[in-house]
Design a protein around this motif. Structure first.
Motif, PDB file in Angstrom:
ATOM      1  N   TYR A  40      95.768  -3.374 -49.821  1.00 44.08           N
ATOM      2  CA  TYR A  40      97.062  -2.856 -49.441  1.00 44.08           C
ATOM      3  C   TYR A  40      97.249  -1.747 -50.496  1.00 44.08           C
ATOM      4  O   TYR A  40      97.306  -2.073 -51.627  1.00 44.08           O
ATOM      5  CB  TYR A  40      98.202  -3.636 -49.494  1.00 44.08           C
ATOM      6  CG  TYR A  40      99.382  -2.909 -49.024  1.00 44.08           C
ATOM      7  CD1 TYR A  40      99.664  -2.494 -47.950  1.00 44.08           C
ATOM      8  CD2 TYR A  40     100.225  -2.397 -50.362  1.00 44.08           C
ATOM      9  CE1 TYR A  40     100.809  -1.822 -47.628  1.00 44.08           C
ATOM     10  CE2 TYR A  40     101.465  -1.832 -49.940  1.00 44.08           C
ATOM     11  CZ  TYR A  40     101.991  -1.754 -48.722  1.00 44.08           C
ATOM     12  OH  TYR A  40     102.874  -0.802 -48.266  1.00 44.08           O
ATOM     13  N   PRO A  41      97.511  -0.475 -50.249  1.00 37.75           N
ATOM     14  CA  PRO A  41      97.528   0.143 -48.875  1.00 37.75           C
ATOM     15  C   PRO A  41      96.265   0.476 -48.253  1.00 37.75           C
ATOM     16  O   PRO A  41      95.905   0.274 -47.002  1.00 37.75           O
ATOM     17  CB  PRO A  41      98.348   1.227 -48.710  1.00 37.75           C
ATOM     18  CG  PRO A  41      98.281   1.850 -50.361  1.00 37.75           C
ATOM     19  CD  PRO A  41      98.135   0.508 -51.012  1.00 37.75           C
ATOM     20  N   THR A  42      95.495   0.648 -49.381  1.00 31.72           N
ATOM     21  CA  THR A  42      93.982   1.030 -48.829  1.00 31.72           C
ATOM     22  C   THR A  42      92.938   0.514 -50.093  1.00 31.72           C
ATOM     23  O   THR A  42      93.385   0.334 -51.024  1.00 31.72           O
ATOM     24  CB  THR A  42      93.765   2.533 -48.521  1.00 31.72           C
ATOM     25  OG1 THR A  42      93.927   3.156 -49.740  1.00 31.72           O
ATOM     26  CG2 THR A  42      94.502   3.115 -47.410  1.00 31.72           C
ATOM     27  N   LEU A  43      91.967   0.364 -49.757  1.00 31.49           N
ATOM     28  CA  LEU A  43      90.730   0.388 -51.035  1.00 31.49           C
ATOM     29  C   LEU A  43      89.743   1.620 -50.729  1.00 31.49           C
ATOM     30  O   LEU A  43      89.281   1.698 -49.686  1.00 31.49           O
ATOM     31  CB  LEU A  43      89.722  -0.871 -50.638  1.00 31.49           C
ATOM     32  CG  LEU A  43      88.751  -1.073 -51.566  1.00 31.49           C
ATOM     33  CD1 LEU A  43      89.473  -1.447 -52.959  1.00 31.49           C
ATOM     34  CD2 LEU A  43      88.084  -2.374 -51.289  1.00 31.49           C
ATOM     35  N   ASP A  44      89.818   2.375 -51.654  1.00 27.88           N
ATOM     36  CA  ASP A  44      88.916   3.592 -51.704  1.00 27.88           C
ATOM     37  C   ASP A  44      87.549   3.449 -52.438  1.00 27.88           C
ATOM     38  O   ASP A  44      87.826   2.880 -53.697  1.00 27.88           O
ATOM     39  CB  ASP A  44      89.658   4.732 -52.127  1.00 27.88           C
ATOM     40  CG  ASP A  44      90.943   5.221 -51.484  1.00 27.88           C
ATOM     41  OD1 ASP A  44      91.152   4.567 -50.385  1.00 27.88           O
ATOM     42  OD2 ASP A  44      91.553   6.075 -51.828  1.00 27.88           O
ATOM     43  N   ILE A  45      86.612   3.697 -51.796  1.00 27.09           N
ATOM     44  CA  ILE A  45      85.282   3.559 -52.518  1.00 27.09           C
ATOM     45  C   ILE A  45      84.601   4.892 -52.694  1.00 27.09           C
ATOM     46  O   ILE A  45      84.483   5.545 -51.227  1.00 27.09           O
ATOM     47  CB  ILE A  45      84.431   2.391 -51.897  1.00 27.09           C
ATOM     48  CG1 ILE A  45      85.102   0.995 -51.950  1.00 27.09           C
ATOM     49  CG2 ILE A  45      83.260   2.280 -52.432  1.00 27.09           C
ATOM     50  CD1 ILE A  45      84.585   0.062 -51.080  1.00 27.09           C
ATOM     51  N   LEU A  46      84.098   5.451 -53.631  1.00 29.40           N
ATOM     52  CA  LEU A  46      83.459   6.635 -53.610  1.00 29.40           C
ATOM     53  C   LEU A  46      81.914   6.225 -53.171  1.00 29.40           C
ATOM     54  O   LEU A  46      81.156   5.309 -53.859  1.00 29.40           O
ATOM     55  CB  LEU A  46      83.249   7.228 -54.998  1.00 29.40           C
ATOM     56  CG  LEU A  46      82.642   8.491 -55.110  1.00 29.40           C
ATOM     57  CD1 LEU A  46      83.386   9.578 -54.340  1.00 29.40           C
ATOM     58  CD2 LEU A  46      82.836   8.940 -56.558  1.00 29.40           C
ATOM     59  N   VAL A  47      81.223   6.804 -52.085  1.00 35.84           N
ATOM     60  CA  VAL A  47      80.055   6.802 -51.837  1.00 35.84           C
ATOM     61  C   VAL A  47      79.157   7.993 -52.047  1.00 35.84           C
ATOM     62  O   VAL A  47      79.495   8.881 -51.641  1.00 35.84           O
ATOM     63  CB  VAL A  47      80.128   6.162 -50.301  1.00 35.84           C
ATOM     64  CG1 VAL A  47      78.506   6.013 -49.728  1.00 35.84           C
ATOM     65  CG2 VAL A  47      80.753   5.013 -49.881  1.00 35.84           C
ATOM     66  N   LYS A  48      77.864   7.579 -52.440  1.00 36.25           N
ATOM     67  CA  LYS A  48      76.989   8.871 -52.596  1.00 36.25           C
ATOM     68  C   LYS A  48      75.886   8.520 -51.126  1.00 36.25           C
ATOM     69  O   LYS A  48      75.355   7.510 -51.072  1.00 36.25           O
ATOM     70  CB  LYS A  48      75.976   8.688 -53.835  1.00 36.25           C
ATOM     71  CG  LYS A  48      76.850   8.855 -54.921  1.00 36.25           C
ATOM     72  CD  LYS A  48      76.091   8.842 -56.291  1.00 36.25           C
ATOM     73  CE  LYS A  48      76.685   9.123 -57.828  1.00 36.25           C
ATOM     74  NZ  LYS A  48      76.075   9.136 -58.701  1.00 36.25           N
ATOM     75  N   ALA A  49      76.271   9.654 -50.386  1.00 39.58           N
ATOM     76  CA  ALA A  49      75.208   9.578 -49.253  1.00 39.58           C
ATOM     77  C   ALA A  49      73.909  10.396 -49.518  1.00 39.58           C
ATOM     78  O   ALA A  49      74.317  11.479 -49.835  1.00 39.58           O
ATOM     79  CB  ALA A  49      75.982  10.331 -47.871  1.00 39.58           C
ATOM     80  N   ASP A  50      72.986   9.816 -49.301  1.00 36.70           N
ATOM     81  CA  ASP A  50      71.718  10.630 -49.373  1.00 36.70           C
ATOM     82  C   ASP A  50      70.833  10.504 -48.060  1.00 36.70           C
ATOM     83  O   ASP A  50      69.909  10.183 -47.849  1.00 36.70           O
ATOM     84  CB  ASP A  50      70.756   9.689 -50.414  1.00 36.70           C
ATOM     85  CG  ASP A  50      71.034   9.731 -51.743  1.00 36.70           C
ATOM     86  OD1 ASP A  50      71.847  10.966 -52.342  1.00 36.70           O
ATOM     87  OD2 ASP A  50      71.068   8.840 -52.509  1.00 36.70           O
ATOM     88  N   ASP A  51      71.731  11.153 -46.960  1.00 38.29           N
ATOM     89  CA  ASP A  51      71.085  11.418 -45.681  1.00 38.29           C
ATOM     90  C   ASP A  51      69.619  12.216 -45.806  1.00 38.29           C
ATOM     91  O   ASP A  51      68.930  11.929 -45.066  1.00 38.29           O
ATOM     92  CB  ASP A  51      71.959  11.803 -44.740  1.00 38.29           C
ATOM     93  CG  ASP A  51      73.322  10.944 -44.492  1.00 38.29           C
ATOM     94  OD1 ASP A  51      73.016   9.810 -44.788  1.00 38.29           O
ATOM     95  OD2 ASP A  51      74.363  11.468 -44.068  1.00 38.29           O
ATOM     96  N   GLU A  52      69.744  13.115 -46.670  1.00 40.21           N
ATOM     97  CA  GLU A  52      68.603  14.057 -46.745  1.00 40.21           C
ATOM     98  C   GLU A  52      68.108  13.790 -48.507  1.00 40.21           C
ATOM     99  O   GLU A  52      68.984  13.930 -49.329  1.00 40.21           O
ATOM    100  CB  GLU A  52      68.902  15.546 -46.399  1.00 40.21           C
ATOM    101  CG  GLU A  52      69.399  15.428 -45.073  1.00 40.21           C
ATOM    102  CD  GLU A  52      69.748  16.924 -44.520  1.00 40.21           C
ATOM    103  OE1 GLU A  52      69.522  17.918 -45.378  1.00 40.21           O
ATOM    104  OE2 GLU A  52      70.356  17.280 -43.566  1.00 40.21           O
ATOM    105  N   PRO A  53      66.745  13.921 -48.488  1.00 45.96           N
ATOM    106  CA  PRO A  53      66.111  13.733 -49.851  1.00 45.96           C
ATOM    107  C   PRO A  53      66.676  14.727 -50.711  1.00 45.96           C
ATOM    108  O   PRO A  53      66.872  14.284 -51.887  1.00 45.96           O
ATOM    109  CB  PRO A  53      64.740  13.737 -49.478  1.00 45.96           C
ATOM    110  CG  PRO A  53      64.586  13.589 -48.265  1.00 45.96           C
ATOM    111  CD  PRO A  53      65.705  13.973 -47.365  1.00 45.96           C
ATOM    112  N   SER A  54      66.982  15.795 -50.475  1.00 49.02           N
ATOM    113  CA  SER A  54      67.032  16.897 -51.518  1.00 49.02           C
ATOM    114  C   SER A  54      68.568  17.076 -51.629  1.00 49.02           C
ATOM    115  O   SER A  54      69.016  17.997 -52.643  1.00 49.02           O
ATOM    116  CB  SER A  54      66.661  18.099 -50.985  1.00 49.02           C
ATOM    117  OG  SER A  54      67.184  18.687 -49.622  1.00 49.02           O
ATOM    118  N   THR A  55      69.630  16.278 -51.068  1.00 52.12           N
ATOM    119  CA  THR A  55      70.983  16.447 -51.305  1.00 52.12           C
ATOM    120  C   THR A  55      71.714  14.892 -51.709  1.00 52.12           C
ATOM    121  O   THR A  55      71.130  14.067 -51.386  1.00 52.12           O
ATOM    122  CB  THR A  55      71.791  17.007 -50.064  1.00 52.12           C
ATOM    123  OG1 THR A  55      71.463  16.080 -49.022  1.00 52.12           O
ATOM    124  CG2 THR A  55      71.054  18.431 -49.758  1.00 52.12           C
TER     125      THR A  55
END
Length: 154
Positions: free
Chosen positions: A125-140
């Motif tokens: 409550y009210p939210t749980l915020d999580i910072l995610v590192k997205a590695d969808d492409e190898p160079s980013t």
């Protein structure tokens, strides 16, 4: 004309988000009969969290996680042809969606239920915020804020 479905997506983002929520939920614990018990999680797709040494199917308490909906978040949608410059090149805007999961926790005793409800409500409550590192492409590496927002407690 090129086929719009030529490039397959592997569903990596949805899998990543489900695993993140599953890892948060897998920390749920209850005190019962003088013991501190970790509540095992079962995924409705058939996968089970068998990392608990004393895991056995059909025993309570248990929690299940089921994916059930994808809803377009109209407040965050931009033109699908909009492109964003990244270190690895140009990427098209990904369609922002709200993923719906049903999280069910079953208990034997009412005291266990009260413990779980207190933990869940205080944590989400009210939210749980999580910072995610997205590695969808190898160079980013893109950092995005994942918000876990409970819709109801039933």
């Amino acid at each position: 004309m090129a086929n719009p479905f030529e490039r397959p997506y592997g569903g990596q983002r949805i899998k990543r988000y489900a695993r993140i929520f599953g890892s948060v939920a897998s920390g749920l614990r209850v005190l019962t009969e003088g013991k501190d018990i970790r509540v095992p999680i079962e995924y409705m797709g058939g996968l089970r969290d068998q990392s608990v040494p004393d895991y056995s199917a059909g025993v309570l308490p248990v929690q299940t996680l089921k994916f059930y909906s994808v809803v377009v978040d109209s407040e965050r949608v931009r033109n699908r042809n909009e492109k964003r410059q990244t270190l690895g090149g140009v990427r098209r805007q990904k369609l922002p969606v709200i993923l719906g999961f049903e999280w069910c926790i079953r208990m034997k005793k009412q005291d266990e239920l009260f413990q779980v409800m207190e933990q869940v409500v205080n944590t989400l409550y009210p939210t749980l915020d999580i910072l995610v590192k997205a590695d969808d492409e190898p160079s980013t590496t893109i950092k995005e804020n994942l918000k876990i927002v409970p819709v109801s407690y039933e």
